[in-house]
Design a protein around this motif. Structure first.
Motif, short mmCIF file in Angstrom:
data_model
loop_
_atom_site.label_atom_id
_atom_site.label_comp_id
_atom_site.label_asym_id
_atom_site.label_seq_id
_atom_site.Cartn_x
_atom_site.Cartn_y
_atom_site.Cartn_z
N SER A 1 -47.53 13.20 17.74
CA SER A 1 -46.52 12.20 17.41
C SER A 1 -46.73 11.72 15.97
O SER A 1 -47.80 11.92 15.38
CB SER A 1 -46.60 11.02 18.38
N CYS A 2 -45.68 11.12 15.43
CA CYS A 2 -45.81 10.55 14.09
C CYS A 2 -44.88 9.35 13.98
O CYS A 2 -43.98 9.17 14.80
CB CYS A 2 -45.50 11.59 13.01
N GLY A 3 -45.11 8.56 12.95
CA GLY A 3 -44.24 7.42 12.65
C GLY A 3 -43.23 7.84 11.58
O GLY A 3 -43.61 8.44 10.57
N VAL B 1 -55.95 5.80 8.77
CA VAL B 1 -55.91 4.57 9.58
C VAL B 1 -54.58 4.46 10.33
O VAL B 1 -53.54 4.82 9.79
CB VAL B 1 -56.11 3.30 8.73
N PHE B 2 -54.65 3.99 11.54
CA PHE B 2 -53.43 3.68 12.29
C PHE B 2 -53.01 2.24 11.96
O PHE B 2 -51.83 1.97 11.75
CB PHE B 2 -53.69 3.83 13.79
N VAL C 1 -45.67 9.74 9.18
CA VAL C 1 -47.12 9.55 9.05
C VAL C 1 -47.81 9.87 10.37
O VAL C 1 -47.34 9.47 11.44
CB VAL C 1 -47.46 8.11 8.58
N GLU C 2 -48.89 10.61 10.27
CA GLU C 2 -49.76 10.89 11.41
C GLU C 2 -51.18 10.93 10.89
O GLU C 2 -51.43 10.36 9.82
CB GLU C 2 -49.32 12.17 12.15
N MET C 3 -52.12 11.54 11.60
CA MET C 3 -53.51 11.37 11.18
C MET C 3 -54.36 12.66 11.22
O MET C 3 -55.59 12.56 11.17
CB MET C 3 -54.18 10.28 12.04
N SER D 1 -42.39 9.19 17.23
CA SER D 1 -42.57 8.32 18.39
C SER D 1 -42.31 6.85 18.03
O SER D 1 -42.11 6.02 18.92
CB SER D 1 -44.00 8.46 18.92
N ASP D 2 -42.35 6.54 16.75
CA ASP D 2 -42.10 5.16 16.31
C ASP D 2 -41.63 5.22 14.86
O ASP D 2 -41.68 6.28 14.24
CB ASP D 2 -43.37 4.30 16.45
N LEU E 1 -41.62 3.28 11.02
CA LEU E 1 -42.21 2.24 10.18
C LEU E 1 -41.15 1.35 9.54
O LEU E 1 -41.42 0.19 9.24
CB LEU E 1 -43.08 2.86 9.08
N1 HPA Z 1 -49.37 5.85 11.94
C1 HPA Z 1 -50.28 6.82 12.06
N2 HPA Z 1 -50.23 7.73 13.00
C2 HPA Z 1 -49.20 7.69 13.87
C3 HPA Z 1 -48.22 6.73 13.78
C4 HPA Z 1 -48.31 5.76 12.77
O1 HPA Z 1 -47.46 4.87 12.64
N3 HPA Z 1 -47.34 6.93 14.81
C5 HPA Z 1 -47.78 8.03 15.47
N4 HPA Z 1 -48.90 8.49 14.90
#
Ligand code: HPA
Length: 234
Positions: A90-92, A158-159, A178-180, A203-204, A206
């Protein structure tokens, strides 16, 4: 067996899908693979090998963040000879045109730092996806009718982010999400001559604060798994 993976030699396929969450690895293996068997559970990091349309596939968790992914991807590449590694996660979202549930195919992955920083020293190496995988994933997503964006992402350390100015610059420079994990996966694939791609579900968001309701997650994540599998064996 390696330090972190209990699989026997030959237990792991040349193609490995890597979700962050070990339970998502279990769900994806049970949902999409035939004859899936658990090949690793060291430290609760689950991995499964089965077949998809007759092709052997392993789905193995990476954990969250680049240091964790780096441990598993290094061992999968160096000790188990994984050739194709596709992150599914997932990512933002970071652009208005990117909506929750959309899929992002990460052409490049920018970062402040990765576990490879020490090797590169003053060099700003540009981690990028394998073009063949990227093109095949874009074709698969288009055939499915999934809203998809192809471009740069940001792999953050960082999350819980304390640098809104940095996110602003990423958005300003067209970064999609953004992901990690992806940047280090791309670094390792480049170093060892393997193919890598990150297929991400938004998934979300920013900018809007929207988040995917939990009941919608499975469906959206399913599209991502199928796109990754179709790209791997195109
Ligand atoms: N930040 C970092 N990693 C993520 C995010 C986020 O907002 N959403 C899903 N993975």
């Amino acid at each position: 067996m390696t330090i972190h993976i209990g699989a026997k030699p030959g237990d792991i396929a040349e193609t490995v899908l890597m979700p962050g969450d070990p339970y998502r690895a279990k769900w994806a293996a049970e949902t999409f693979l035939e004859d899936a068997t658990c090949i690793n559970e060291v430290r609760g990091m689950l991995g499964f090998t089965g077949t998809w349309r007759g092709n052997r596939v392993t789905i193995h968790g990476s954990g969250m963040g680049m240091p964790s992914l780096s441990i598993y991807a290094n061992e999968l590449i160096r000790d188990y000879n994984a050739q194709t590694l596709i992150r599914i996660g997932s990512c933002g979202g970071m652009q208005r045109k990117v909506e929750v549930r959309d899929v992002i195919l990460a052409m490049t992955a920018s970062s402040l730092s990765t576990p490879s920083r020490g090797i590169f020293k003053e060099l700003n190496f540009a981690p990028c996806a394998d073009y063949g995988l990227l093109r095949a994933a874009a074709d698969a997503a288009a055939a499915k009718g999934v809203a998809t964006h192809v471009g740069g992402i940001y792999s953050s350390d960082v999350f819980y982010d304390e640098r809104p100015d940095l996110n602003e610059q990423m958005t300003r420079h067209g970064i999609l999400g953004v992901e990690m994990e992806a940047a280090e996966l791309y670094n390792l694939a480049a170093r060892h001559g393997r193919r890598a791609l990150a297929v991400l579900t938004v998934s979300d968001h920013l900018l809007t604060g929207e988040a995917l309701p939990s009941e919608d997650r499975e469906r959206s994540f399913g599209d991502m798994v199928e796109i990754a599998l179709e790209a791997a064996f195109a």
